[in-house]
Write a protein that holds these residues in place. Structure first.
Motif, PDB file in Angstrom:
ATOM      1  N   VAL B 113     -15.110   0.213  57.294  1.00  0.00           N
ATOM      2  CA  VAL B 113     -16.572  -0.214  57.038  1.00  0.00           C
ATOM      3  C   VAL B 113     -17.371   0.972  56.639  1.00  0.00           C
ATOM      4  CG1 VAL B 113     -16.140  -2.088  58.876  1.00  0.00           C
ATOM      5  CG2 VAL B 113     -17.148   0.277  59.265  1.00  0.00           C
ATOM      6  N   SER B 114     -18.777   0.593  56.330  1.00  0.00           N
ATOM      7  CA  SER B 114     -19.428   1.619  55.726  1.00  0.00           C
ATOM      8  C   SER B 114     -20.008   2.321  56.860  1.00  0.00           C
ATOM      9  CB  SER B 114     -20.788   0.969  54.814  1.00  0.00           C
ATOM     10  OG  SER B 114     -21.347   0.167  55.985  1.00  0.00           O
ATOM     11  N   ASP B 136     -12.480 -11.544  60.752  1.00  0.00           N
ATOM     12  CA  ASP B 136     -11.594 -12.552  60.213  1.00  0.00           C
ATOM     13  C   ASP B 136     -10.666 -12.257  58.996  1.00  0.00           C
ATOM     14  OD1 ASP B 136     -10.850 -14.793  58.411  1.00  0.00           O
ATOM     15  OD2 ASP B 136     -12.700 -16.071  58.680  1.00  0.00           O
ATOM     16  N   LEU B 137      -9.390 -12.085  59.214  1.00  0.00           N
ATOM     17  CA  LEU B 137      -8.621 -11.427  58.026  1.00  0.00           C
ATOM     18  C   LEU B 137      -8.637 -12.137  56.919  1.00  0.00           C
ATOM     19  CD1 LEU B 137      -6.559  -9.187  56.950  1.00  0.00           C
ATOM     20  CD2 LEU B 137      -4.777 -10.293  58.206  1.00  0.00           C
ATOM     21  N   ALA B 138      -8.345 -13.506  57.024  1.00  0.00           N
ATOM     22  CA  ALA B 138      -8.338 -14.395  55.808  1.00  0.00           C
ATOM     23  C   ALA B 138      -9.703 -14.235  54.929  1.00  0.00           C
ATOM     24  CB  ALA B 138      -8.264 -15.870  56.039  1.00  0.00           C
ATOM     25  N   ALA B 139     -10.654 -14.157  55.468  1.00  0.00           N
ATOM     26  CA  ALA B 139     -11.897 -13.961  54.797  1.00  0.00           C
ATOM     27  C   ALA B 139     -12.273 -12.399  54.579  1.00  0.00           C
ATOM     28  CB  ALA B 139     -13.196 -14.437  55.447  1.00  0.00           C
ATOM     29  N   ARG B 140     -11.444 -11.438  55.150  1.00  0.00           N
ATOM     30  CA  ARG B 140     -11.759 -10.127  55.156  1.00  0.00           C
ATOM     31  C   ARG B 140     -13.115  -9.722  55.423  1.00  0.00           C
ATOM     32  NH1 ARG B 140      -9.888  -8.021  49.514  1.00  0.00           N
ATOM     33  NH2 ARG B 140     -11.226  -9.800  48.703  1.00  0.00           N
ATOM     34  N   VAL B 141     -13.758 -10.202  56.677  1.00  0.00           N
ATOM     35  CA  VAL B 141     -14.907 -10.242  57.153  1.00  0.00           C
ATOM     36  C   VAL B 141     -14.827  -9.410  58.450  1.00  0.00           C
ATOM     37  CG1 VAL B 141     -17.032 -11.271  57.840  1.00  0.00           C
ATOM     38  CG2 VAL B 141     -16.029 -11.903  55.714  1.00  0.00           C
ATOM     39  N   VAL B 142     -15.815  -8.711  58.936  1.00  0.00           N
ATOM     40  CA  VAL B 142     -16.029  -8.082  60.387  1.00  0.00           C
ATOM     41  C   VAL B 142     -17.539  -8.513  60.701  1.00  0.00           C
ATOM     42  CG1 VAL B 142     -16.392  -5.728  59.563  1.00  0.00           C
ATOM     43  CG2 VAL B 142     -15.698  -6.106  61.785  1.00  0.00           C
ATOM     44  N   ARG B 143     -17.581  -9.039  61.770  1.00  0.00           N
ATOM     45  CA  ARG B 143     -19.127  -9.086  62.116  1.00  0.00           C
ATOM     46  C   ARG B 143     -19.228  -8.998  63.513  1.00  0.00           C
ATOM     47  NH1 ARG B 143     -17.146 -14.713  61.273  1.00  0.00           N
ATOM     48  NH2 ARG B 143     -17.647 -14.423  59.140  1.00  0.00           N
ATOM     49  N   PHE B 144     -20.387  -8.600  63.733  1.00  0.00           N
ATOM     50  CA  PHE B 144     -21.208  -8.636  65.146  1.00  0.00           C
ATOM     51  C   PHE B 144     -22.487  -8.937  65.011  1.00  0.00           C
ATOM     52  CE2 PHE B 144     -23.505  -4.527  65.042  1.00  0.00           C
ATOM     53  CZ  PHE B 144     -22.805  -3.811  64.157  1.00  0.00           C
ATOM     54  N   GLU B 145     -23.107  -9.324  66.256  1.00  0.00           N
ATOM     55  CA  GLU B 145     -24.490  -9.739  66.211  1.00  0.00           C
ATOM     56  C   GLU B 145     -25.417  -9.442  64.820  1.00  0.00           C
ATOM     57  OE1 GLU B 145     -25.943  -9.565  70.803  1.00  0.00           O
ATOM     58  OE2 GLU B 145     -26.550  -7.953  69.300  1.00  0.00           O
ATOM     59  N   GLY B 146     -25.514 -10.643  63.974  1.00  0.00           N
ATOM     60  CA  GLY B 146     -26.298 -10.270  62.983  1.00  0.00           C
ATOM     61  C   GLY B 146     -25.872  -9.201  61.753  1.00  0.00           C
ATOM     62  N   GLU B 149     -19.902  -7.601  57.345  1.00  0.00           N
ATOM     63  CA  GLU B 149     -19.398  -6.569  56.070  1.00  0.00           C
ATOM     64  C   GLU B 149     -17.957  -7.179  55.805  1.00  0.00           C
ATOM     65  OE1 GLU B 149     -21.019  -2.600  55.932  1.00  0.00           O
ATOM     66  OE2 GLU B 149     -18.942  -2.009  55.934  1.00  0.00           O
ATOM     67  N   LEU B 150     -17.789  -7.110  54.449  1.00  0.00           N
ATOM     68  CA  LEU B 150     -16.470  -7.281  53.736  1.00  0.00           C
ATOM     69  C   LEU B 150     -15.751  -5.902  54.096  1.00  0.00           C
ATOM     70  CD1 LEU B 150     -17.306  -9.439  50.555  1.00  0.00           C
ATOM     71  CD2 LEU B 150     -15.976 -10.180  52.364  1.00  0.00           C
ATOM     72  N   PHE B 151     -14.318  -6.174  54.288  1.00  0.00           N
ATOM     73  CA  PHE B 151     -13.339  -5.097  54.040  1.00  0.00           C
ATOM     74  C   PHE B 151     -12.181  -5.190  53.203  1.00  0.00           C
ATOM     75  CE2 PHE B 151      -9.984  -6.694  56.729  1.00  0.00           C
ATOM     76  CZ  PHE B 151     -10.743  -7.618  57.415  1.00  0.00           C
ATOM     77  N   ASP B 152     -11.572  -4.086  52.742  1.00  0.00           N
ATOM     78  CA  ASP B 152     -10.573  -4.095  51.848  1.00  0.00           C
ATOM     79  C   ASP B 152      -9.302  -4.003  52.300  1.00  0.00           C
ATOM     80  OD1 ASP B 152     -10.988  -4.426  49.157  1.00  0.00           O
ATOM     81  OD2 ASP B 152     -11.014  -2.457  48.638  1.00  0.00           O
ATOM     82  N   ILE B 153      -8.203  -5.003  51.986  1.00  0.00           N
ATOM     83  CA  ILE B 153      -6.918  -4.741  52.360  1.00  0.00           C
ATOM     84  C   ILE B 153      -6.070  -5.314  51.091  1.00  0.00           C
ATOM     85  CG2 ILE B 153      -6.993  -6.864  53.351  1.00  0.00           C
ATOM     86  CD1 ILE B 153      -4.959  -6.215  55.402  1.00  0.00           C
ATOM     87  N   PRO B 154      -4.989  -4.427  50.644  1.00  0.00           N
ATOM     88  CA  PRO B 154      -4.124  -4.907  49.658  1.00  0.00           C
ATOM     89  C   PRO B 154      -3.649  -6.534  49.838  1.00  0.00           C
ATOM     90  CG  PRO B 154      -3.460  -2.901  50.232  1.00  0.00           C
ATOM     91  CD  PRO B 154      -4.590  -3.439  51.284  1.00  0.00           C
ATOM     92  N   ALA B 155      -3.733  -7.229  48.962  1.00  0.00           N
ATOM     93  CA  ALA B 155      -3.455  -8.961  48.973  1.00  0.00           C
ATOM     94  C   ALA B 155      -2.055  -8.976  49.700  1.00  0.00           C
ATOM     95  CB  ALA B 155      -3.518  -9.401  47.615  1.00  0.00           C
ATOM     96  N   TYR B 156      -0.910  -8.135  49.271  1.00  0.00           N
ATOM     97  CA  TYR B 156      -0.010  -8.308  49.837  1.00  0.00           C
ATOM     98  C   TYR B 156       0.338  -8.339  51.348  1.00  0.00           C
ATOM     99  CZ  TYR B 156       5.079  -7.021  51.000  1.00  0.00           C
ATOM    100  OH  TYR B 156       6.201  -6.838  51.775  1.00  0.00           O
TER     101      TYR B 156
END
Lengths: 451, 181
Positions: B113-114, B136-146, B149-156
């Motif tokens: 994350v940043s 949420d790995l499918a959406a590549r999103v990490v969140r907490f209270e408000g 952020e998107l995060f990167d992972i190789p598609a494979y």
């Protein structure tokens, strides 16, 4: 417009998977006793053979003793790992250089000196300092045990392709400094994660002036800059080194190696220029390799306080004159014959300081033999130093070579992390010249004052 | 392919914060605990010299650490120990390259994350140590209270983790292609 790294990497890609993962073919695979047993277990559970056993070489080095290697290893856990390696090599037809045999030693010392690592290869080992081999113009990097298993099973690993960074070193190293000082200077300047996601290609007149062994020290510590690995395009120095290996290259080999260079318009993702003339004898005061300063310098006023609490330095303190307890000369960073020669030249005719416990550990049996043949062992003995037997030793302190808690060790190895050389051990990274000066004076001292 | 590990889809868990940069793998698990020939049972050595009191039982399933996490030694034992201690993901503003690969090969998700996002997470955990994060790995999103952020992972690798698959069977399946090399 390809870099040398691109050319070698691309020539080894078997397949590209979606999202930038490459199936990379591996030419040379080294294994040791600590990161391979679980990989062999894995292929055994799957019931698959080792795909190309002749491309793997096994060299135990991490947890072996550095004295009395003719005796059975006392520690039962270490012995179990060594036995497992021997059993696995026997079962799968892999060449093993056992402890005490003429070709044993630290895998990153033995591989190059035996002519097993060659320009243009892809080289992996379950050890981060596989970057060392890049000095011969190959793509060499450390992998985890899952990837050791992949290499055994298929001679391939799955990897994202790293970006390529150019680090150019202009000028000439001043007298009294060595390539270890250069790489510590580089890490201190650029930071411990400057190379993250990158492979570093080192170049420039100061690099070209280095011997292959000195280049290995530079590439070895590219991982300490966060890089996947480091490499240096082959030149006459490389070819002369390879001509002196047990199996000399053919004219066709040499011709092929001379082609291994960047295209004239090659593009690097990042580039830095350093000036060798600014390099001084270096030593670290903190708990990562980016904390190197000149031996006549002071600990920065804004240095991390927690780090200083561990290493026992004060902000603004002069490091010269600091009393030290141990000296370790060895490791895949500085355990080669040139390192032993440099150390011996300084201690010759002097005496080891009585407070200092010194471990002089050759990087391989060949280095050990050479040290004996050249008379270095005798000169060292006259000065109060014992030449031990090869292994990783106090670099990571898996064997008995541990630094006691609170003690200072001037170490020619590569990492000064908390506890690296034993719980509570305080590691001061330096080159063989600074280590030699510390060994005879019992303190941090500029080696140029002693010659 | 065979099932390697439990699939990773969406994880909501509390976080164990380590707001320290440059946590090397010697600190994660010291070398003297590498004298093993199996992958199991290393969780008890996790951070053992550094946090002698041990990790709390309610440590959660996510580790959050400062930049350059996992630098140094390539020992996969670091990823095994973190996984064995019950963690499924590590959040940091930068991972060392070898650790990232080792984590992915063991069903341990590295979430990069940043620095700003990480700082806010540490701030929140300072005030409310039991605040959960959701990954949420499918959406590549990490969140907490408000915060989100998107995060990167190789598609494979994303597919491998979502389905709990491993690489070796894939490599064995393309052996014919490899033969040409």
């Amino acid at each position: 417009m390809k870099t040398l790294f691109d050319k070698i990497w691309d020539a080894h890609v078997v397949e590209q998977l979606p999202g930038g993962t490459h199936v990379l073919y591996i030419d040379r695979h080294y294994i040791h006793e600590v990161t391979s047993p679980q990989a062999f277990d894995g292929i055994q559970r799957r019931g698959v053979p080792v795909f190309r056993p002749r491309q793997t070489i096994a060299i135990p080095d991490h947890n072996i003793p550095t004295l009395d290697q003719h005796l059975p290893v006392a520690d039962p856990l270490s012995r179990a790992q060594l036995d497992a390696l021997a059993r696995n090599c026997d079962r799968y037809g892999i060449t093993l250089y056992p402890v005490g045999s003429p070709r044993n030693g630290i895998v990153h010392v033995v591989g190059p000196e035996s002519g097993l690592t060659l320009p243009g290869m892809t080289v992996v080992c379950g050890d981060s300092h596989t970057s060392t081999h890049g000095a011969l113009g190959c793509v060499a990097f450390g992998i985890g045990t899952s990837e050791v298993e992949m290499t055994l099973a298929s001679q391939c690993i799955l990897q994202p392709k790293p970006l390529v960074m150019n680090v150019r070193v202009e000028g000439t190293l001043p007298p009294g400094t060595c390539s270890k000082d250069l790489i510590l200077h580089a890490i201190a300047r650029l930071g411990t994660s400057a190379g993250a996601g990158h492979f570093i290609q080192f170049d420039g007149p100061a690099i070209r002036a280095l011997s292959i062994e000195a280049r290995m020290t530079v590439c070895n510590m590219s991982i300490e800059m966060g890089a996947r690995g480091g490499m240096i395009a082959p030149d006459d120095v490389t070819i002369e080194y390879l001509k002196a290996r047990p199996t000399p290259p053919s004219p066709a080999d040499i011709e092929r190696w001379r082609e291994l260079r960047d295209d004239p318009d090659a593009r690097f993702h990042a580039a830095f220029t350093l000036h060798a003339g600014e390099v001084l004898p270096m030593i670290t005061y903190g708990t990562h390799p980016g904390t190197a300063i000149p031996v006549d310098g002071r600990v920065p006023d804004d240095a991390d306080r927690q780090m200083l609490a561990y290493t026992g330095f004060e902000p603004g303190e002069r490091v010269a004159g600091k009393k030290i307890d141990h000296v370790f000369l060895g490791s895949c960073t500085n355990g080669r014959i040139e390192d032993l020669r440099a150390f011996t030249a300084i201690v010759k005719g002097k005496k080891k300081h009585p407070r200092v416990t010194a471990w002089i550990v050759p990087g391989s049996k060949q280095v050990e033999r050479q040290a004996v043949d050249e008379g270095l062992r005798d000169t060292l003995a006259d000065a109060g130093f014992q030449l031990r037997q090869p292994g990783c030793s106090a670099c990571l302190a898996m064997n008995d070579d541990k630094i006691p808690a609170g003690h200072y060790c001037v170490s020619t190895s590569n990492r000064n992390f908390e506890g690296r050389q034993g719980p509570g051990a305080r590691t001061l990274l330096a080159g063989p010249l600074v280590a030699a000066a510390a060994a005879v004076t019992g303190e941090i001292r500029d080696p140029r004052e002693l010659t | 392919m065979i099932l390697m590990t439990e699939p990773f889809t969406t994880l909501t868990a509390t976080v164990f914060p380590l707001p320290v940069e440059n946590i090397d793998t010697d600190r994660v698990i010291p070398a003297r605990f590498l004298k093993t020939t199996t992958r199991d049972g290393l969780g008890k050595y996790l951070f053992t010299d550094w946090l002698p009191a041990g990790l709390p039982p309610d440590r959660g399933a996510v580790l959050a650490a400062g930049a350059n996490f996992g630098c140094g030694s390539s020992r996969e034992h670091a990823a095994w120990a973190i996984r064995d201690a019950g963690f499924r993901a590590v959040i940091s503003s930068r991972f060392a390259d070898i650790f990232r690969v080792n984590a992915l090969n063991n069903g341990l998700l590295p979430v990069q994350v940043s620095p700003r996002f990480l700082a806010r997470l540490f701030d929140l955990l300072d005030q409310r140590p039991d605040a959960p994060v959701t990954i949420d790995l499918a959406a590549r999103v990490v969140r907490f209270e408000g915060e989100e952020e998107l995060f990167d992972i190789p598609a494979y690798k994303q597919q491998c983790l979502l389905k709990g698959l491993d690489d070796i069977d894939y490599l064995l399946s393309i052996r014919q292609q490899i033969e040409h090399h």
